[in-house]
Design an enzyme around this catalytic site. Structure first.
Site, PDB file in Angstrom:
ATOM      1  N   SER A 193      -0.277   2.932   7.848  1.00  0.00           N
ATOM      2  CA  SER A 193       0.762   2.012   6.532  1.00  0.00           C
ATOM      3  C   SER A 193       0.933   3.787   5.918  1.00  0.00           C
ATOM      4  O   SER A 193       0.846   4.922   5.847  1.00  0.00           O
ATOM      5  CB  SER A 193      -0.072   1.754   4.948  1.00  0.00           C
ATOM      6  OG  SER A 193      -0.787   0.604   5.451  1.00  0.00           O
ATOM      7  N   HIS A 209      -0.045   1.870  -2.238  1.00  0.00           N
ATOM      8  CA  HIS A 209      -1.578   1.267  -1.778  1.00  0.00           C
ATOM      9  C   HIS A 209      -2.267   2.436  -0.693  1.00  0.00           C
ATOM     10  O   HIS A 209      -3.754   3.131  -1.377  1.00  0.00           O
ATOM     11  CB  HIS A 209      -1.264   0.085  -0.823  1.00  0.00           C
ATOM     12  CG  HIS A 209      -1.233  -0.149   0.354  1.00  0.00           C
ATOM     13  ND1 HIS A 209       0.566  -0.248   1.199  1.00  0.00           N
ATOM     14  CD2 HIS A 209      -2.179   0.277   1.635  1.00  0.00           C
ATOM     15  CE1 HIS A 209       0.287   0.148   2.749  1.00  0.00           C
ATOM     16  NE2 HIS A 209      -1.658   0.085   2.795  1.00  0.00           N
ATOM     17  N   ASP A 228       6.114   0.053  -2.083  1.00  0.00           N
ATOM     18  CA  ASP A 228       4.543  -0.602  -1.644  1.00  0.00           C
ATOM     19  C   ASP A 228       4.759   1.780  -1.802  1.00  0.00           C
ATOM     20  O   ASP A 228       5.230   2.088  -0.235  1.00  0.00           O
ATOM     21  CB  ASP A 228       4.817  -0.736  -0.705  1.00  0.00           C
ATOM     22  CG  ASP A 228       2.749  -0.285   0.181  1.00  0.00           C
ATOM     23  OD1 ASP A 228       2.451   0.674  -1.096  1.00  0.00           O
ATOM     24  OD2 ASP A 228       2.032  -1.457   0.447  1.00  0.00           O
TER      25      ASP A 228
HETATM   26  N1  ARG Z   1      -1.828  -5.061   4.451  1.00  0.00           N
HETATM   27  C1  ARG Z   1      -1.297  -4.074   3.602  1.00  0.00           C
HETATM   28  C2  ARG Z   1      -1.587  -2.444   4.615  1.00  0.00           C
HETATM   29  O1  ARG Z   1      -3.066  -2.978   4.999  1.00  0.00           O
HETATM   30  C3  ARG Z   1      -1.616  -3.529   2.069  1.00  0.00           C
HETATM   31  C4  ARG Z   1      -0.650  -4.191   1.279  1.00  0.00           C
HETATM   32  C5  ARG Z   1      -1.403  -3.751  -0.247  1.00  0.00           C
HETATM   33  N2  ARG Z   1      -0.677  -4.342  -0.752  1.00  0.00           N
HETATM   34  C6  ARG Z   1      -2.165  -5.186  -1.471  1.00  0.00           C
HETATM   35  N3  ARG Z   1      -1.892  -6.530  -1.636  1.00  0.00           N
HETATM   36  N4  ARG Z   1      -3.684  -5.642  -1.142  1.00  0.00           N
HETATM   37  O2  ARG Z   1      -1.439  -1.919   5.422  1.00  0.00           O
END
Ligand code: ARG
Length: 714
Positions: free
Chosen positions: A649, A87, A223
């Site tokens: 992330s 992501h 991811d």
């Molecule tokens: N919640 C995650 C973060 O902010 C992002 C994951 C991305 N996946 C998604 N389905 N939007 O680090």
């Protein structure tokens, strides 16, 4: 009685401590004095110098800031290979994709270095950190006006940054405030602009579970994505060039495939963006009652429109995939955060702390009286801020949620130009901006978003905070926002590439000032500065000193508590252990997931839970090779009790020996209030097990040459 009590606390602290999460995103250069002992107790085997050293290579040299800190990455080979989340690479991958070569959908693997693709973002390495508090705050007292205070802090910070700037070697400095203005540190970075995409799994794996699983455990998402950093022949930063060669980092992380067990030491380095742990009850109340539900409503409206059109065409689907992901991530985040704040009684807990603080403050412990009014200042400040804050939120979320309004704002410089100015640079920049803006622009979506956002703005915002020109426009169309949108999207040059290009070929300021979208944008923009900002500034005059004194006072009130400063996009370290949790009464979540769970969730043809045929084949035959756990299963994701937030992330999860065991990518639903209040028993970091990452690269994608490049610990 007292002895028994003491004994109990002693037992609780020795046994409890072992796996207790230590709230905090700690500054790496202060580890030795603040945290080192606790880290060793939990299983760290490295010396403080192996973690952070300014003169010799250390772990911090393997930690990468992506862009200005939108994500984190880590160096995993001596030839500049960098690992981050899918992501985090998403936007770059989408921009490199077309309906013909759709890397987002199908994945991408460079089988040789010349196949690697320019990614369009830069990365930075932290060189050193320096305490500059004395210099920045010299002569400032509580009597200094806020304006004078800001003036001095800004100008001194700028001076300090200029002293370390080197445009040839791409060094830059930035001074940041810590503990609400009680401390200032200088951070020096070196920035590498040539970054290339090396590999990414298909979106079906990299975003497996989509919005349904986002922010939740149990998770089965691959991811991750991989990039390579390039440098000139002397290993120095250089703009993209075919002559550039792979960058050799001062340090890269060995990768351990020995596996991860409950209780194992785990630490995470990265660039957490922002937290609000010192937010008071007043702020929590406003967030729960007003701010967060509004953001959720506006974002949901945008997403519904995106999704309607995305379902109709593959091309539009690809165009809006990255925009959709960005909007939806924090749409769901705020839903979870509101729930969490309520369920965990964060308001009440904050209130308790403030009452405690106020009692302490009234006793005037240091004889200066400086803390006596703090809570009152909060009360007064929030009373003002709450009148204007929603306008600010709507400017960000609703007004600038319209793509054409954001695009129109890039013309402000041109509109402000005077006769005889040389406009060529400005026009060239606008031409570039026009190209990239319209590459992923679909007018029917934006037009509908415009109608929806303007309707909400008109109905939800105090009319005295709306511009007159806007109200006139609404009246002209008798409150029919679809008609208003149709008219403006028919007339403006801001919504049509050909019209914009024709304008830029013969720019004309008079014509620009008559463009209805430009005019509306300007009306909203000017109105913000005239009718909203002054109110917010008035509130800041109360709130900023209140925050500074509150945090300073808290530290005096509880001198034995270790305080960590809120996240602010600077490098931080968090340590803890691999750990399971109990999300609710009678419910237990294990600390890892496996390939079996990936297959259990599989829904053929689904847009969130589909899987590639080859993947299913390999998974069913359990072709896991050296990446299997001792029980023959392939572990996919795992949990640890580290303290992270957005910006982290892509951060490396590192074991006690300094080896990479996973890549952090999310937090868990039960602790979504974590950015405001850390919940020891509930808050978990979700990471991809590095063995799953390597299995996908090696076995699924057949890109084993990338694994060969790494330092694997077996
Ligand atoms: N919640 C995650 C973060 O902010 C992002 C994951 C991305 N996946 C998604 N389905 N939007 O680090």
């Amino acid at each position: 009685m007292k002895r028994i009590l003491l004994l109990i606390t002693f037992l609780a602290s020795t046994f409890g401590l072992q796996l207790k999460a230590d709230e905090g995103m700690w500054l790496p250069h202060l580890i030795q004095s603040q945290n080192y002992e606790a880290m060793v107790r939990l299983g760290l085997k490295l010396t403080p110098e192996q973690i952070y050293d300014v003169n010799k290579s250390s772990l911090k040299d393997a930690i990468v800031r992506l862009g200005g800190g939108f994500c984190t990455g880590e160096m995993i080979s001596k030839d500049g290979l960098m690992l981050t989340n899918h992501h985090c690479g998403y936007d770059a991958i989408q921009k490199l994709s077309s309906t013909q070569s759709n890397y987002l959908r199908d994945g991408f693997w460079a089988m040789k270095r010349s196949d690697e693709l320019a990614a369009g973002f830069s990365v930075s390495f932290l060189q050193r950190v320096e305490d500059v508090t004395d210099r920045v705050t010299k002569g400032l007292t509580e009597k200094t006006s806020l304006t004078d205070r800001h003036k001095q802090i800004n100008s001194e910070s700028e001076k300090i940054a200029n002293e370390v700037k080197d445009s040839v070697l791409h060094y830059s400095g930035v001074v940041k405030s810590f503990f609400e203005g009680n401390k200032y540190y200088l951070f020096v970075y070196q920035t590498y602009p040539d970054v290339r995409l090396v590999g990414t799994p298909p979106e079906s794996l990299g975003k497996y579970g989509g919005d349904t699983d986002n922010w939740m455990w149990p998770r089965h998402t691959a991811d991750f994505s991989m990039f390579r950093i390039y440098a000139d022949a002397n290993n120095n930063p250089a703009e993209y060039s075919a002559q550039n060669v792979p960058y050799h980092p001062k340090h890269h992380l060995p990768v351990s495939i020995k596996g991860v067990e409950k209780g194992d030491y785990a630490m995470i380095f990265g660039y957490p963006g922002s937290t609000d742990r010192y937010l008071t009850s007043y702020g929590v109340k406003f967030a729960i009652d007003v701010e967060q539900p509004s953001i959720v409503k506006l974002r949901r409206a945008k997403l519904d429109i995106y999704e309607k059109y995305q379902a109709q065409s593959d091309e539009v689907d690809l165009m809006y995939s990255s925009k959709h992901a960005r909007v939806s991530n924090y749409w769901k985040y705020y839903i979870g955060q509101t729930k969490g704040l309520k369920r965990l009684n964060v308001y009440e807990k904050k209130k308790d702390l403030e009452n405690q603080f106020n009692t302490w403050a009234q006793s005037d412990p240091d004889g200066t009286g400086q803390y006596k009014d703090v809570i009152k200042m909060y009360e007064d400040g929030f009373a003002i801020q709450n009148k204007f804050q929603l306008s600010r939120t709507y400017i960000n979320e609703a007004v600038f949620g319209v793509e054409a309004i954001g695009y129109a704002a890039s013309y402000i410089g041109l509109a402000n130009s005077k006769k005889g100015d040389d406009l060529s640079d400005m026009i060239n920049e606008l031409k570039d901006e026009t190209k990239s803006h319209f590459k992923d622009y679909y007018k029917p979506i934006d037009q509908e978003v415009f109608a929806a956002m303007m309707r909400y703005y008109s109905t939800d915002i105090d009319p005295s905070q709306q511009p007159e020109d806007f109200k006139k426009l609404v009246a002209k169309f008798k409150g029919n926002f679809d008609k208003m949108a149709a008219w403006i999207y028919n007339k403006s040059i801001m919504v049509d590439q050909a019209k914009a290009e024709a304008f830029l070929a013969k720019p004309n300021v008079k014509k620009l000032n008559k463009d209805p979208m430009y005019k509306l944008m300007m009306a909203l923009y000017k109105n913000y500065f005239a009718a909203v900002r002054p109110g917010l500034s008035l509130a800041t005059e109360k709130l900023e000193p209140a925050k500074r004194l509150f945090v300073k006072g808290l530290m005096e009130m509880n001198p034995n508590h270790k305080y960590a400063s809120d996240a602010n996009s600077t490098m931080r370290m968090t340590y803890g252990s691999v750990l399971d949790y109990y999300p609710a009464d009678a419910v237990h979540y294990s600390h890892y997931t496996t390939m079996e769970g990936v297959l259990e969730k599989y829904v053929p043809g689904d847009h969130e839970f589909d899987l590639p045929a080859k993947f299913i084949e390999l998974a069913k035959s359990k072709t896991y090779g050296q990446y299997a756990d001792s029980d023959g299963k392939l572990r996919v994701c795992f949990l640890s009790n580290n303290d992270i937030t957005g910006g982290n992330s892509g951060s490396p999860v590192i074991n006690g020996n300094g080896e990479l065991i996973g890549t952090a990518f999310d937090g868990n639903w039960e602790a979504m209030s974590g950015d405001i209040a850390f919940e020891d028993k509930l808050q978990r970091t979700i990471s991809v097990d590095v063995r799953y990452t390597l299995w996908i690269i090696d076995v699924f994608a057949g890109a084993g040459h990338l694994v060969d490049e790494m330092t694997i610990v077996r």
